[in-house]
Design a protein around this motif. Structure first.
Motif, mmCIF file in Angstrom:
data_model
loop_
_atom_site.group_PDB
_atom_site.id
_atom_site.type_symbol
_atom_site.label_atom_id
_atom_site.label_comp_id
_atom_site.label_asym_id
_atom_site.label_seq_id
_atom_site.Cartn_x
_atom_site.Cartn_y
_atom_site.Cartn_z
ATOM 1 N N ASN A 15 60.665 44.487 39.488
ATOM 2 C CA ASN A 15 60.255 45.203 40.709
ATOM 3 C C ASN A 15 60.794 46.617 40.830
ATOM 4 O O ASN A 15 60.540 47.275 41.831
ATOM 5 N N ALA A 16 61.551 47.078 39.876
ATOM 6 C CA ALA A 16 62.012 48.476 39.855
ATOM 7 C C ALA A 16 62.779 48.685 38.559
ATOM 8 O O ALA A 16 63.298 47.735 37.980
ATOM 9 N N ALA A 17 62.811 49.951 38.119
ATOM 10 C CA ALA A 17 63.640 50.277 36.950
ATOM 11 C C ALA A 17 64.829 51.074 37.459
ATOM 12 O O ALA A 17 64.685 52.190 37.959
ATOM 13 N N ILE A 18 65.992 50.486 37.357
ATOM 14 C CA ILE A 18 67.220 51.134 37.842
ATOM 15 C C ILE A 18 68.094 51.414 36.623
ATOM 16 O O ILE A 18 68.421 50.496 35.860
ATOM 17 N N LYS A 64 66.054 53.424 44.821
ATOM 18 C CA LYS A 64 65.391 52.413 45.648
ATOM 19 C C LYS A 64 65.568 51.070 44.947
ATOM 20 O O LYS A 64 64.877 50.764 43.978
ATOM 21 N N LEU A 65 66.527 50.310 45.427
ATOM 22 C CA LEU A 65 66.885 49.070 44.737
ATOM 23 C C LEU A 65 65.891 47.959 45.055
ATOM 24 O O LEU A 65 65.437 47.836 46.196
ATOM 25 N N PRO A 66 65.588 47.132 44.067
ATOM 26 C CA PRO A 66 64.690 46.002 44.322
ATOM 27 C C PRO A 66 65.385 44.815 44.988
ATOM 28 O O PRO A 66 64.738 43.821 45.304
ATOM 29 N N LEU A 67 66.699 44.920 45.186
ATOM 30 C CA LEU A 67 67.462 43.834 45.808
ATOM 31 C C LEU A 67 68.304 44.419 46.919
ATOM 32 O O LEU A 67 68.767 45.558 46.802
ATOM 33 N N GLU A 68 68.573 43.623 47.919
ATOM 34 C CA GLU A 68 69.537 44.080 48.930
ATOM 35 C C GLU A 68 70.915 43.623 48.480
ATOM 36 O O GLU A 68 71.143 42.423 48.244
#
Ligand SMILES: CSC[C@H]1O[C@H](OP(=O)(O)O)[C@H](O)[C@@H]1O
Ligand SMILES: Nc1ncnc2[nH]cnc12
Length: 273
Positions: A126-129, A267-271
């Motif tokens: 859900n995102a590339a961090i 913008k993190l995909p996890l909280e």
């Protein structure tokens, strides 16, 4: 036993390694579940010099997790969910140089990942961090650990490179000589992905490496054994435990290093907990 995230909290985390299965005296044991499964063990929360500390034995208190099976993600997530922002990571390591013999304390400043196939990120979908990892360890934590060690009479090694191998076997002589030829100074099995997962949670992470042996390529003889690691670590554990309490006491209560900011603007995909 307290369950999950009631009112128990801590600001500093300690992840004990081989031979280091307990740290605190007057503890509350907390069971924490995480989206990444259960940590290696219940977490012991208590106080050291007025600082709230959470302790987890990396391999479990009965050493049931080999290095490649440690639930690294759950351990760090659980610590963070208790409020921990600074992590101290004692570890038994081999030395790749005769100048750092058994009993030496080293605070490396670099690592080389020689593991294979370990999950090394929280950000899988859900995102590339991409976190910065040029300097894998907290500079403030390293400084505090070195100062505390010198004050306590150790002659700690400031810097060096920890090669983290997959294990659970030890290295061949050829592998060991090759690591040494690269200029790497220490070898262990747990420093990765622990350090990078801490970075991905914006935690400060400081390794405290106790040399238990000269690795297979560095000395003649049969090569390192598990018994040797436990014996040498056991001979140093009380001194190391005392040092850990000194380091806990001296850690800053406000973090002024770069570690809290490594996720800024992402913008993190996890909280995060
Ligand atoms: C017990 S022999 C090898 C074992 O010891 C070290 O553990 P830790 O880093 O948790 O102190 C080494 O990394 C291996 O896991
Ligand atoms: N020689 C060695 N290699 C890998 N991990 C270790 N832990 C302690 N000694 C070690």
């Amino acid at each position: 036993m307290t369950n999950a995230l009631s009112s128990v909290s801590a600001e500093i985390g300690v992840i004990g390694g081989s031979g280091f299965y307990s740290f605190l005296d007057d503890i509350e044991e907390v069971r924490v579940d995480t989206p990444f499964g259960e940590p290696s063990d219940t977490i012991a929360v208590g106080e050291v010099h007025g600082r709230r500390v959470a302790f987890v034995p990396r391999h479990g208190r009965d050493h049931r997790y080999p290095p490649h099976r440690i639930p690294y993600r759950a351990n760090l997530w659980a610590l963070r969910s208790l409020g921990v922002r600074q992590v101290l990571a004692p570890s038994a390591v081999g030395s790749l140089t005769t100048t750092h013999g058994p009993g030496t304390l080293a605070i490396p400043d670099q690592l080389v990942d020689r593991t294979t196939g370990r999950v090394q990120t929280y950000y899988d979908e859900n995102a590339a961090i991409h976190v910065s990892f040029a300097d894998p360890y907290c500079p403030a934590g390293r400084r505090v650990a070195l100062d505390a060690a010198r004050t306590a009479g150790w002659r700690p090694v400031d810097g060096g490179t920890l090669a983290v191998i997959e294990g659970p076997r030890f290295s061949t002589r050829a592998e060991s000589r090759w690591y040494a030829a690269q200029g790497w100074t220490l070898v262990g099995m747990t420093g990765h992905p622990e350090a990078v997962l801490a970075r991905e949670l914006a935690l400060c992470y400081t390794p405290l490496c106790l040399v238990t042996d000269l690795d297979a390529g560095i000395e003649e003889g049969a090569g390192v054994t598990m018994d040797e690691v436990f014996r040498v670590f056991g001979a140093n554990i009380e001194r190391l435990r005392t040092l850990m309490t000194d380091v806990v006491k001296a850690l800053p209560s406000q973090r002024e290093c770069f570690c809290p900011h490594v996720l800024d603007g992402m913008k993190l995909p996890l909280e995060l907990p």
